[in-house]
Scaffold this motif. Structure first.
Motif, PDB file in Angstrom:
ATOM      1  N   ARG A 181       0.809  -1.223   0.000  1.00 27.68           N
ATOM      2  CA  ARG A 181       0.000   0.000   0.000  1.00 27.68           C
ATOM      3  C   ARG A 181       0.840   1.269   0.000  1.00 27.68           C
ATOM      4  NH1 ARG A 181      -4.926  -0.234  -1.826  1.00 27.68           N
ATOM      5  NH2 ARG A 181      -4.986   1.910  -1.111  1.00 27.68           N
ATOM      6  N   GLY A 182       1.895   1.283   0.789  1.00 28.14           N
ATOM      7  CA  GLY A 182       2.701   2.500   0.934  1.00 28.14           C
ATOM      8  C   GLY A 182       3.332   2.891  -0.397  1.00 28.14           C
ATOM      9  N   THR A 183       3.456   4.206  -0.620  1.00 25.25           N
ATOM     10  CA  THR A 183       3.977   4.698  -1.905  1.00 25.25           C
ATOM     11  C   THR A 183       5.235   5.539  -1.708  1.00 25.25           C
ATOM     12  OG1 THR A 183       2.724   6.758  -1.801  1.00 25.25           O
ATOM     13  CG2 THR A 183       1.625   4.839  -2.819  1.00 25.25           C
ATOM     14  N   ILE A 184       6.022   5.624  -2.769  1.00 26.80           N
ATOM     15  CA  ILE A 184       7.260   6.413  -2.711  1.00 26.80           C
ATOM     16  C   ILE A 184       6.926   7.899  -2.561  1.00 26.80           C
ATOM     17  CG2 ILE A 184       7.457   6.566  -5.259  1.00 26.80           C
ATOM     18  CD1 ILE A 184      10.512   6.374  -4.864  1.00 26.80           C
ATOM     19  N   GLY A 185       5.894   8.362  -3.248  1.00 25.05           N
ATOM     20  CA  GLY A 185       5.536   9.783  -3.167  1.00 25.05           C
ATOM     21  C   GLY A 185       5.061  10.152  -1.773  1.00 25.05           C
ATOM     22  N   GLY A 186       4.260   9.269  -1.185  1.00 25.03           N
ATOM     23  CA  GLY A 186       3.770   9.530   0.166  1.00 25.03           C
ATOM     24  C   GLY A 186       4.907   9.581   1.163  1.00 25.03           C
ATOM     25  N   SER A 187       5.842   8.649   1.026  1.00 20.18           N
ATOM     26  CA  SER A 187       6.971   8.601   1.949  1.00 20.18           C
ATOM     27  C   SER A 187       7.838   9.850   1.840  1.00 20.18           C
ATOM     28  CB  SER A 187       7.825   7.350   1.668  1.00 20.18           C
ATOM     29  OG  SER A 187       9.012   7.392   2.411  1.00 20.18           O
ATOM     30  N   VAL A 188       8.114  10.249   0.599  1.00 21.85           N
ATOM     31  CA  VAL A 188       8.987  11.407   0.380  1.00 21.85           C
ATOM     32  C   VAL A 188       8.297  12.698   0.825  1.00 21.85           C
ATOM     33  CG1 VAL A 188      10.094  12.772  -1.436  1.00 21.85           C
ATOM     34  CG2 VAL A 188      10.354  10.284  -1.413  1.00 21.85           C
ATOM     35  N   ALA A 189       7.002  12.819   0.534  1.00 20.02           N
ATOM     36  CA  ALA A 189       6.272  14.035   0.919  1.00 20.02           C
ATOM     37  C   ALA A 189       6.158  14.159   2.433  1.00 20.02           C
ATOM     38  CB  ALA A 189       4.870  14.028   0.296  1.00 20.02           C
ATOM     39  N   ASN A 190       6.042  13.020   3.098  1.00 22.33           N
ATOM     40  CA  ASN A 190       5.892  13.038   4.559  1.00 22.33           C
ATOM     41  C   ASN A 190       7.214  13.370   5.248  1.00 22.33           C
ATOM     42  OD1 ASN A 190       4.284  12.590   6.919  1.00 22.33           O
ATOM     43  ND2 ASN A 190       5.362  10.655   7.209  1.00 22.33           N
ATOM     44  N   ASN A 191       8.323  12.914   4.645  1.00 21.38           N
ATOM     45  CA  ASN A 191       9.671  13.141   5.195  1.00 21.38           C
ATOM     46  C   ASN A 191       9.755  12.770   6.674  1.00 21.38           C
ATOM     47  OD1 ASN A 191      12.374  13.759   5.331  1.00 21.38           O
ATOM     48  ND2 ASN A 191      12.058  15.985   5.448  1.00 21.38           N
ATOM     49  N   ASP A 192       9.270  11.578   6.982  1.00 19.88           N
ATOM     50  CA  ASP A 192       9.443  11.058   8.343  1.00 19.88           C
ATOM     51  C   ASP A 192      10.951  10.954   8.614  1.00 19.88           C
ATOM     52  OD1 ASP A 192       7.630   8.880  10.335  1.00 19.88           O
ATOM     53  OD2 ASP A 192       9.819   8.954  10.477  1.00 19.88           O
ATOM     54  N   PRO A 193      11.400  11.413   9.781  1.00 15.82           N
ATOM     55  CA  PRO A 193      12.842  11.390  10.041  1.00 15.82           C
ATOM     56  C   PRO A 193      13.435   9.983  10.100  1.00 15.82           C
ATOM     57  CG  PRO A 193      11.611  12.027  12.005  1.00 15.82           C
ATOM     58  CD  PRO A 193      10.638  12.023  10.866  1.00 15.82           C
ATOM     59  N   ALA A 194      12.579   8.950  10.164  1.00 13.38           N
ATOM     60  CA  ALA A 194      13.096   7.578  10.191  1.00 13.38           C
ATOM     61  C   ALA A 194      12.696   6.788   8.946  1.00 13.38           C
ATOM     62  CB  ALA A 194      12.604   6.857  11.444  1.00 13.38           C
ATOM     63  N   ALA A 195      12.203   7.482   7.914  1.00 12.20           N
ATOM     64  CA  ALA A 195      11.808   6.780   6.689  1.00 12.20           C
ATOM     65  C   ALA A 195      13.039   6.432   5.862  1.00 12.20           C
ATOM     66  CB  ALA A 195      10.852   7.652   5.886  1.00 12.20           C
ATOM     67  N   ASP A 196      12.910   5.440   4.991  1.00 12.42           N
ATOM     68  CA  ASP A 196      14.044   4.963   4.197  1.00 12.42           C
ATOM     69  C   ASP A 196      14.275   5.780   2.918  1.00 12.42           C
ATOM     70  OD1 ASP A 196      14.579   2.629   5.876  1.00 12.42           O
ATOM     71  OD2 ASP A 196      12.666   1.891   5.129  1.00 12.42           O
ATOM     72  N   TYR A 197      13.185   6.052   2.184  1.00 13.72           N
ATOM     73  CA  TYR A 197      13.344   6.699   0.872  1.00 13.72           C
ATOM     74  C   TYR A 197      14.088   8.041   0.891  1.00 13.72           C
ATOM     75  CZ  TYR A 197      10.679   3.634  -2.269  1.00 13.72           C
ATOM     76  OH  TYR A 197      10.261   2.595  -3.067  1.00 13.72           O
ATOM     77  N   PRO A 198      13.868   8.900   1.912  1.00  8.00           N
ATOM     78  CA  PRO A 198      14.598  10.174   1.881  1.00  8.00           C
ATOM     79  C   PRO A 198      16.119   9.986   1.784  1.00  8.00           C
ATOM     80  CG  PRO A 198      12.797  10.329   3.436  1.00  8.00           C
ATOM     81  CD  PRO A 198      12.856   8.884   2.997  1.00  8.00           C
ATOM     82  N   ALA A 199      16.631   8.914   2.432  1.00  6.96           N
ATOM     83  CA  ALA A 199      18.079   8.677   2.359  1.00  6.96           C
ATOM     84  C   ALA A 199      18.498   8.352   0.933  1.00  6.96           C
ATOM     85  CB  ALA A 199      18.474   7.546   3.311  1.00  6.96           C
ATOM     86  N   ALA A 200      17.692   7.558   0.232  1.00  8.53           N
ATOM     87  CA  ALA A 200      18.027   7.208  -1.154  1.00  8.53           C
ATOM     88  C   ALA A 200      17.958   8.442  -2.051  1.00  8.53           C
ATOM     89  CB  ALA A 200      17.077   6.133  -1.663  1.00  8.53           C
ATOM     90  N   CYS A 201      16.916   9.253  -1.865  1.00  7.65           N
ATOM     91  CA  CYS A 201      16.775  10.462  -2.693  1.00  7.65           C
ATOM     92  C   CYS A 201      17.980  11.380  -2.526  1.00  7.65           C
ATOM     93  CB  CYS A 201      15.504  11.223  -2.299  1.00  7.65           C
ATOM     94  SG  CYS A 201      13.982  10.380  -2.734  1.00  7.65           S
TER      95      CYS A 201
END
Lengths: 267, 164
Positions: free
Chosen positions: A106-126
């Motif tokens: 269910r979770g999406t890359i756009g949602g993860s990046v827009a949310n910028n949770d300090p413990a999310a994975d995608y921001p590190a890759a970006c």
């Protein structure tokens, strides 16, 4: 959960219209952060704009030396994509380790990046791979996009539509997951493209994802985990909580960075 | 209120619902299919796992309206003609449960694992793939055995996949 009015646009244009026209509107992507937050009554949008039927925001394509991923593409689809697996295997592996199988469906890359949770994975890759965040209005470099905990460069009415990752020569992400939540206690993404090396750290920083300049400089000389011997992350500015204090997180940054470099060079 | 239509275990259903209605509430309260459980209600425990368009999801973290037009399979949709699905039979045979609260979610996840990873699953894969399902009774030992056996049994069964 407080009451809201539900909207289901089918195009980015319709979604943008609703977002700017409707009072107190929130975008719903995969919903795996927004819905739990609404249940806890920490968020109470009057209007929810569900992006689930916006077909133009889904999909993965290779464009020259970049992989472009639609914002509504799920973690499972990124992890299982032959295009991503071939072009940026480290990114496919990262997506395949987010949360659990159901969350990844269910979770999406756009949602993860827009949310910028300090413990999310995608921001590190970006940040490490120098991705470009493409919105309905403009293109934003990852370096300018992430502006602090849950804070981004997105403006009112702006929607992430795609994210473009330039293909690194070598890249990998390693995380030490919180054993309960699977969020990164510390996650480190390293990417080498030409002579440039970038190292991004998530989970640890009090202001969210950040680049680790000392490690970048050391790895630019020689891209080997040995180059990080004696390079220590500073505990100042790192999170401290019941899961790990700042010193421990600083130590984990070094460990995860070395493991990521080893993985990137195929060790 | 908002209109929603979907297929649940092969039946077309339509209802007028409060937009706040979660998929799990729709399944349990509106459709009266109470095999799907609410455990943690925070998308961690997996007691609420169902299949939406063939993919395992946590129905406590999904609005019913997000599933408009979708094909939903719950634990009640697995058995056919009074015969247990091979994965259900394997959980019974290997005693892959104690209190049974997590079992519907475990079985829906297990069928999804087989659909994605095939019929020959090793212990490591099963344990890793059950990351999102929590059991507080068994210590997982018999669950893992049940999933391994159920996966193999599904290869020879006409009920290979969830009834979608």
């Amino acid at each position: 959960m407080y009451a809201f009015t539900y909207h289901r646009p089918e195009t980015i244009r319709q979604a943008a219209g609703l977002l700017s026209r409707k009072e107190d509107a929130k975008l719903l992507a995969g919903g795996h952060t927004l819905l739990p937050t609404m249940k806890q009554r920490l968020a109470s949008p009057g209007n929810v704009v569900d992006l689930g039927k916006v077909a133009e925001m889904k999909g993965i394509e290779r464009k020259g030396r970049a992989v472009v991923i639609g914002a509504m593409t799920t973690h499972a689809d990124v992890a299982g994509s032959p295009i991503v697996q071939e072009a940026i295997p480290g990114l496919a592996a990262l997506a395949g380790n987010i949360g659990d199988p159901h969350v990844r469906n269910r979770g999406t890359i756009g949602g993860s990046v827009a949310n910028n949770d300090p413990a999310a994975d995608y921001p590190a890759a970006c940040l490490a791979m120098g991705a470009t965040i493409i919105t309905n209005k403009r293109k934003i470099a990852a370096d300018d996009f992430f502006q602090g905990m849950f804070d981004t460069a997105l403006e009112e009415g702006e929607i992430i539509t795609r994210i473009s990752f330039p293909m690194p020569g070598k890249a990998a992400y390693m995380k030490f997951p919180n054993p309960a939540s699977r969020y990164a206690l510390v996650g480190v993404c390293v990417a080498k493209r030409g002579s440039e090396v970038r190292v991004a750290v998530t989970g640890a920083g009090a202001s969210g994802v950040f680049r680790w300049a000392e490690a970048e400089a050391a790895l630019a000389k020689r891209f080997s985990s040995k180059s990080l011997d004696g390079v220590k992350a500073k505990a100042a500015g790192l999170n401290a909580d019941i899961h790990a204090d700042a010193e421990y997180r600083a130590h984990l940054i070094g460990v995860m960075a070395r493991r990521a470099v080893d993985a990137a060079v195929g060790k | 209120m908002a209109a929603v239509s979907m297929t649940v275990n092969g039946h077309s259903v339509t209802a007028d619902i409060d937009p706040r209605t979660l998929l799990v509430q729709f399944i349990r309260d509106n459709q009266r299919l109470t095999g799907t459980h609410v455990g943690c209600d925070t998308s961690q425990c997996g007691a609420c796992v169902v299949h939406v368009d063939g993919k395992a999801v946590k129905s406590c973290t999904l609005l019913a309206l997000q599933c408009d037009g979708s094909n939903v399979t719950t634990i009640e949709g697995l058995a056919a003609g009074g015969v247990l699905h091979p994965m259900q039979e394997a959980f019974r045979e290997h005693h892959g449960l104690q209190c049974g609260f997590c079992t519907p979610g475990m079985i829906m996840s297990a069928v999804d694992i087989v659909n994605r990873k095939g019929n020959n699953l090793d212990e490591h894969t099963i344990r890793e793939e059950l990351e999102g399902n929590i059991c507080r009774c068994t210590g997982y030992h018999n669950i893992v055995k049940a999933v391994e056996a159920g996966a193999k049994a599904m290869a020879g069964s006409s009920m290979k996949r969830a009834a979608e």
